[in-house]
Design a protein around this motif. Structure first.
Motif, PDB file in Angstrom:
ATOM      1  N   ILE A 164       0.854  -1.189   0.000  1.00 57.53           N
ATOM      2  CA  ILE A 164       0.000   0.000   0.000  1.00 57.53           C
ATOM      3  C   ILE A 164       0.887   1.236   0.000  1.00 57.53           C
ATOM      4  N   ALA A 165       0.724   2.075  -1.009  1.00 65.54           N
ATOM      5  CA  ALA A 165       1.591   3.253  -1.134  1.00 65.54           C
ATOM      6  C   ALA A 165       0.826   4.380  -1.808  1.00 65.54           C
ATOM      7  N   LEU A 166       1.405   5.558  -1.776  1.00 68.00           N
ATOM      8  CA  LEU A 166       0.861   6.712  -2.490  1.00 68.00           C
ATOM      9  C   LEU A 166       1.447   6.757  -3.887  1.00 68.00           C
ATOM     10  N   THR A 167       0.682   7.226  -4.841  1.00 68.93           N
ATOM     11  CA  THR A 167       1.161   7.240  -6.221  1.00 68.93           C
ATOM     12  C   THR A 167       2.312   8.214  -6.433  1.00 68.93           C
ATOM     13  N   SER A 168       2.489   9.135  -5.513  1.00 69.13           N
ATOM     14  CA  SER A 168       3.588  10.095  -5.642  1.00 69.13           C
ATOM     15  C   SER A 168       4.944   9.466  -5.303  1.00 69.13           C
ATOM     16  N   GLU A 169       4.918   8.288  -4.713  1.00 70.57           N
ATOM     17  CA  GLU A 169       6.166   7.629  -4.306  1.00 70.57           C
ATOM     18  C   GLU A 169       6.782   6.855  -5.474  1.00 70.57           C
ATOM     19  N   LYS A 170       8.116   6.833  -5.501  1.00 70.77           N
ATOM     20  CA  LYS A 170       8.829   6.047  -6.501  1.00 70.77           C
ATOM     21  C   LYS A 170       9.204   4.669  -5.974  1.00 70.77           C
ATOM     22  N   LYS A 171       9.466   4.599  -4.655  1.00 69.91           N
ATOM     23  CA  LYS A 171       9.871   3.328  -4.067  1.00 69.91           C
ATOM     24  C   LYS A 171       9.140   3.100  -2.751  1.00 69.91           C
TER      25      LYS A 171
ATOM     26  N   LEU B  62       0.433  -7.387  -4.725  1.00 67.86           N
ATOM     27  CA  LEU B  62      -0.828  -6.690  -5.014  1.00 67.86           C
ATOM     28  C   LEU B  62      -0.656  -5.254  -4.552  1.00 67.86           C
ATOM     29  N   TRP B  63      -0.585  -4.358  -5.509  1.00 73.97           N
ATOM     30  CA  TRP B  63      -0.389  -2.945  -5.196  1.00 73.97           C
ATOM     31  C   TRP B  63      -1.734  -2.247  -5.002  1.00 73.97           C
ATOM     32  N   ILE B  64      -1.816  -1.476  -3.938  1.00 72.47           N
ATOM     33  CA  ILE B  64      -2.935  -0.545  -3.746  1.00 72.47           C
ATOM     34  C   ILE B  64      -2.315   0.834  -3.647  1.00 72.47           C
ATOM     35  N   ASN B  65      -2.393   1.582  -4.713  1.00 64.19           N
ATOM     36  CA  ASN B  65      -1.781   2.905  -4.775  1.00 64.19           C
ATOM     37  C   ASN B  65      -2.855   3.978  -4.710  1.00 64.19           C
TER      38      ASN B  65
ATOM     39  N   VAL C 294      -6.127   5.705  -0.574  1.00 64.10           N
ATOM     40  CA  VAL C 294      -5.694   4.430  -0.009  1.00 64.10           C
ATOM     41  C   VAL C 294      -6.875   3.691   0.611  1.00 64.10           C
ATOM     42  N   LEU C 295      -7.675   4.398   1.398  1.00 62.43           N
ATOM     43  CA  LEU C 295      -8.832   3.767   2.037  1.00 62.43           C
ATOM     44  C   LEU C 295      -9.848   3.283   1.001  1.00 62.43           C
ATOM     45  N   TYR C 296     -10.071   4.079  -0.046  1.00 63.12           N
ATOM     46  CA  TYR C 296     -11.025   3.664  -1.068  1.00 63.12           C
ATOM     47  C   TYR C 296     -10.484   2.467  -1.857  1.00 63.12           C
ATOM     48  N   GLY C 297      -9.178   2.413  -2.046  1.00 61.87           N
ATOM     49  CA  GLY C 297      -8.581   1.250  -2.699  1.00 61.87           C
ATOM     50  C   GLY C 297      -8.752  -0.008  -1.865  1.00 61.87           C
ATOM     51  N   ILE C 298      -8.584   0.124  -0.562  1.00 62.15           N
ATOM     52  CA  ILE C 298      -8.812  -1.006   0.331  1.00 62.15           C
ATOM     53  C   ILE C 298     -10.271  -1.435   0.271  1.00 62.15           C
ATOM     54  N   GLY C 299     -11.158  -0.456   0.225  1.00 66.59           N
ATOM     55  CA  GLY C 299     -12.572  -0.783   0.117  1.00 66.59           C
ATOM     56  C   GLY C 299     -12.871  -1.592  -1.136  1.00 66.59           C
ATOM     57  N   LYS C 300     -12.291  -1.198  -2.253  1.00 64.49           N
ATOM     58  CA  LYS C 300     -12.522  -1.934  -3.499  1.00 64.49           C
ATOM     59  C   LYS C 300     -11.963  -3.341  -3.398  1.00 64.49           C
ATOM     60  N   LEU C 301     -10.820  -3.499  -2.786  1.00 63.69           N
ATOM     61  CA  LEU C 301     -10.250  -4.834  -2.594  1.00 63.69           C
ATOM     62  C   LEU C 301     -11.199  -5.712  -1.788  1.00 63.69           C
ATOM     63  N   LEU C 302     -11.691  -5.179  -0.674  1.00 66.31           N
ATOM     64  CA  LEU C 302     -12.563  -5.969   0.199  1.00 66.31           C
ATOM     65  C   LEU C 302     -13.892  -6.289  -0.481  1.00 66.31           C
ATOM     66  N   ARG C 303     -14.346  -5.428  -1.369  1.00 67.60           N
ATOM     67  CA  ARG C 303     -15.602  -5.672  -2.081  1.00 67.60           C
ATOM     68  C   ARG C 303     -15.425  -6.593  -3.270  1.00 67.60           C
ATOM     69  N   THR C 304     -14.176  -6.768  -3.708  1.00 67.89           N
ATOM     70  CA  THR C 304     -13.891  -7.539  -4.910  1.00 67.89           C
ATOM     71  C   THR C 304     -13.377  -8.938  -4.594  1.00 67.89           C
ATOM     72  N   ALA C 305     -12.659  -9.083  -3.495  1.00 65.95           N
ATOM     73  CA  ALA C 305     -12.007 -10.347  -3.175  1.00 65.95           C
ATOM     74  C   ALA C 305     -13.008 -11.454  -2.886  1.00 65.95           C
ATOM     75  N   LYS C 306     -12.584 -12.666  -3.124  1.00 65.88           N
ATOM     76  CA  LYS C 306     -13.353 -13.850  -2.767  1.00 65.88           C
ATOM     77  C   LYS C 306     -12.878 -14.303  -1.394  1.00 65.88           C
ATOM     78  N   MET C 307     -13.711 -14.114  -0.401  1.00 62.45           N
ATOM     79  CA  MET C 307     -13.327 -14.461   0.973  1.00 62.45           C
ATOM     80  C   MET C 307     -14.226 -15.561   1.504  1.00 62.45           C
ATOM     81  N   GLN C 308     -13.611 -16.564   2.062  1.00 65.30           N
ATOM     82  CA  GLN C 308     -14.307 -17.669   2.704  1.00 65.30           C
ATOM     83  C   GLN C 308     -13.439 -18.146   3.860  1.00 65.30           C
ATOM     84  N   ASP C 309     -13.959 -19.068   4.638  1.00 64.57           N
ATOM     85  CA  ASP C 309     -13.231 -19.490   5.827  1.00 64.57           C
ATOM     86  C   ASP C 309     -11.849 -20.025   5.452  1.00 64.57           C
ATOM     87  N   GLY C 310     -10.819 -19.366   5.978  1.00 63.25           N
ATOM     88  CA  GLY C 310      -9.446 -19.812   5.779  1.00 63.25           C
ATOM     89  C   GLY C 310      -8.816 -19.411   4.474  1.00 63.25           C
TER      90      GLY C 310
END
Length: 779
Positions: free
Chosen positions: A79-86, A121-124, A131-147
């Motif tokens: 997880i990083a900001l798009t302004s960062e190079k590294k 998996l980059w969230i920029n 960053v928070l909205y990117g995390i939100g999209k990840l959580l809404r998109t991922a396939k999550m099940q037990d384990g």
């Protein structure tokens, strides 16, 4: 939408996911991933971001992902900001500014990189919020099940919000039908969830009396500060809705209002917006209101220098509206941030046109009410309007997406009006449409269900929510979808016992049962009424008094012989569950709802769906008539009220099955409210339009007709554009106006009926003229 071909991937902007079909999809397994967060993301978002990821994933998978600052794992969520190079020495690929479009404020990019044996998996984020909205999209998109947690390895999303203001009102007050029972922890979680779906602002209503609600678990004076702290935690703007004193002309009112506000400003750690409604409540002239706001801005900026002052023109007439805009043109005040478009404001397009460009324009959409509101349900069946009422669970994804996109073009965004948890789906839809007006509504629902109910049931549940919206389309009595909708929800209920304590699940399930019960009762009670009229048809044979007794006894079977009690019982069980899960107050007596209109759907579940109450009252009057013929004539009129005979026509103006009504505007139809929702008037009298339009193409052009109108107040009727003169003009409910229609006006057999709007700006809308029934009677 822009399409770019890049390294074998097609990137669709804004925010479309690129993945293979399910049969060939390659999944990226994140079950053993570690989380690497850039230290340049400052507190509190840095800590908030990692907590959200760890906690929300654990809730759904039982996995506890670890936080690290080393590239020592084969799978990394970086997880990083798009302004960062590294990031900790690792080069961030494809940064904004290379060959990708620049992310706007709050935007983000999510993409997968396989580098040197590592899956990253980059969230920029374009900024901390991104960053928070990117995390939100990840959580809404991922396939999550037990384990396990996984998502498409081909994921590549880049998106920025279309509108800069996307928020919802959460007034911690006694009129809310659930929130006044919430804890700080519940608000924290709820604000988090709203942020994860794209919201960036929350509006409270301070200055509440601690004794005003029996449900308060936290002193409202404390909660209004805690809400500010929660907003700071999620880097969301904290707004308050704070009316001016109702009458600023009263001695010392101006100063006392300022002093009360200052005490509040002092104790808020964060405050970004102050919305002062021009009316509703209050009736201050802008000549008094604007100097008050100017003084208020000085006090506000002592404690919150960047906070904005906003005002609405709710309830303003033309003189007040002109004064306000002339004031802006003359004074050009820098202390004012913007104008809010709310219920009873001037038209939204006119406001934006007259508002100088330096000022922002925010909408205040009512997404919480179904009747007596800005956006009543279109052609809602009266059976639902009388029972579910103003604040029943009301998921309408397609309807509200349409409304958002119609009005959004005139604004810089919105903070919605809401007074309970029952409109939860609508909030998510509004937030997502504010992010991208081209969003696919069903996909929003799939992400909603994936996040709140789980990946396994998401598709099925999304379609079941959309089916609930269809339950309200057209006449309920022959809507075959209502039964199918209940079947779908029953199936999911049986297959997903783990969701039994999920409040969102509970209220959607309750709606499915409620709708089906109302439909069954409607069919039963309408049939009883039809049979009662058949008894009245024998009045000459039976005698008027005997016919009334028999007819009334028959129609009153609805109060003795019940239908579908299993459905009703399940509704009450879910109402109990909702009270314990989120304090939902679905009854005044049982759960201490603030009032009958405040979500008390259990109190109206058996409200009559035929005219038996009206008939009881009418029959009492008829029994007192002196002659048998008078009684028979009146009974004939009642029996034929909706059936005027061959060649004549009747329309219950706002009924879902009205055949000739063509007016379909958002605010055309509304429902009478009297006697605390227990009106005994004829059912057709309880629906109305202010200025309906009707069209007929089957009239006999060789015959004169009589147009009869029932309603309240004035009826300035035109037939084929010509104003007609009445021969009878009664103005009270269940009285009649009559207009002769000469055959010369209908030479082609076609008729358009319209009504001019009377000049009633001085009246509250509840007192303004309306039309309830229209007959076109062949003479």
């Amino acid at each position: 939408m822009k399409v770019i071909i890049k390294k074998g991937l097609i990137l669709l902007f804004v925010g479309m996911i690129i993945s293979c079909s399910k049969s060939t999809e390659n999944l990226l397994d994140l079950s053993k991933a570690t989380i690497l967060i850039s230290p340049t993301i400052k507190a509190p978002v840095h800590e908030t971001a990692e907590n959200i990821l760890v906690e929300e994933i654990e809730k759904r998978t039982s996995l506890q992902l670890q936080i690290t600052n080393k590239w020592d794992n084969n799978t990394i969520i970086a997880i990083a900001l798009t302004s960062e190079k590294k990031l900790f020495g690792e080069i961030i690929p494809n940064r904004t500014g290379d060959d990708l479009p620049e992310l706007k404020k709050e935007g983000f990019r999510i993409f997968h990189e396989n580098k040197n044996g590592k899956n990253i998996l980059w969230i920029n984020g374009g900024d901390a919020r991104g960053v928070l909205y990117g995390i939100g999209k990840l959580l809404r998109t991922a396939k999550m099940q037990d384990g396990k947690i996984s998502l498409s390895s081909n994921i590549d999303i880049i998106t920025s919000p279309e509108y800069g203001l996307r928020g919802h009102q959460f007034g911690y007050r006694n009129t809310a039908n659930s929130w006044d029972a919430w804890t700080v922890a519940q608000f924290d979680q709820h604000f988090r969830e709203q942020v994860l779906f794209g919201a960036n602002s929350f509006e409270n209503i301070p200055f509440q009396d601690p004794k005003s609600s029996p449900h308060f678990k936290v002193d409202p004076q404390l909660m209004e500060v805690k809400m500010s702290e929660i907003c700071n935690k999620y880097d969301a703007d904290y707004w308050v809705w704070a009316p001016a004193p109702r009458d600023l002309t009263i001695k010392n009112a101006h100063q006392e209002g300022l002093e009360e506000q200052e005490e509040f400003f002092k104790k808020c750690p964060r405050l970004d917006g102050l919305f002062v409604p021009g009316g509703d409540p209050g009736d201050n002239h802008p000549s008094e209101l604007m100097p008050y706001l100017k003084d208020l801005s000085k006090i506000l900026h002592k404690y919150h220098p960047d906070a904005g002052i906003w005002v609405s023109l709710q309830g303003f007439n033309k003189e007040k509206t002109d004064y306000f805009f002339n004031y802006l043109d003359k004074n050009n005040p820098d202390w004012l941030t913007g104008l809010v478009y709310g219920p009873s404001s001037p038209p939204i397009d006119l406001e934006r046109k007259r508002l100088p460009k330096k000022y922002k324009h925010r909408s205040y959409p009512d997404i919480t009410h179904s009747v007596r509101c800005s956006y009543p349900v279109e052609r809602w069946d009266q059976a639902f309007a009388l029972t579910l009422g103003r604040e029943g669970c009301n998921p309408q994804p397609y309807y509200y997406a349409k409304i958002h996109n119609k009005d959004a073009v005139y604004t810089d965004g919105f903070i919605s009006y809401s007074d309970g948890s029952h409109d939860d789906v609508n909030k998510i839809v509004w937030s997502q449409m504010g992010w991208d007006t081209k969003s696919d509504v069903r996909n929003i629902m799939v992400e909603y269900c994936r996040f709140f109910f789980g990946y396994a049931v998401a598709e099925e549940a999304a379609d079941a929510i959309l089916a609930l919206e269809q339950n309200w389309v057209g006449p309920a009595i022959n809507n075959k979808g209502i039964g199918k909708t209940l079947t779908a929800w029953k199936k999911m209920e049986a297959e997903n016992p783990q969701l039994a304590k999920n409040w969102r699940w509970q209220q959607l399930l309750m709606r499915a049962y409620y709708d089906a019960y109302i439909q069954d009762r409607l069919i039963y009670e309408k049939n009883l009424e039809k049979e009662a009229y058949e008894i009245l048809a024998k009045a000459e044979e039976l005698g008027a008094d005997k016919a009334m007794v028999d007819a009334l006894n028959h129609i009153q079977k609805a109060d003795r012989e019940f239908v579908s009690q299993d459905l009703k019982q399940r509704v009450f069980e879910l109402g109990e569950d909702l009270f314990h899960s989120i304090g939902a107050q679905t009854s005044v007596e049982k759960y201490q709802a603030r009032g009958a209109e405040r979500g008390a759907v259990l109190d109206f579940i058996d409200y009559p769906l035929n005219n038996r109450w009206w008939l009881e009252d009418e029959f009492k009057k008829i029994h007192e008539f002196k002659s048998e013929q008078e009684k028979l004539d009146k009974l004939s009129f009642i029996r034929n009220y909706e059936f005027p005979g061959e060649g004549s026509f009747y329309d219950n103006i706002s009924s879902a099955d009205a055949k000739h009504v063509t007016s379909e505007t958002d605010d055309a139809i509304d429902y009478l409210w009297e006697n605390n929702g227990l009106s005994r008037k004829r059912l057709s009298t309880q629906l109305f339009q202010f200025t309906p339009e009707l069209a007929y193409d089957e009239l006999d052009h060789n015959t004169d007709y009589l147009i009869r109108v029932s309603g309240y107040g004035e009826a300035l009727l035109r037939a084929n554009s010509k104003r007609l003169k009445p021969t009878k003009y009664e103005k009270e409910f269940e009285q009649f106006k009559e207009f002769p229609l000469p055959k010369e006006l209908i030479k082609d057999g076609k008729l358009i009926i319209t009504f001019d709007t009377p000049n009633e700006d001085h009246l509250n809308w509840r007192k303004q003229s309306r039309v309830t029934d229209v007959w076109v009677l062949k003479q």
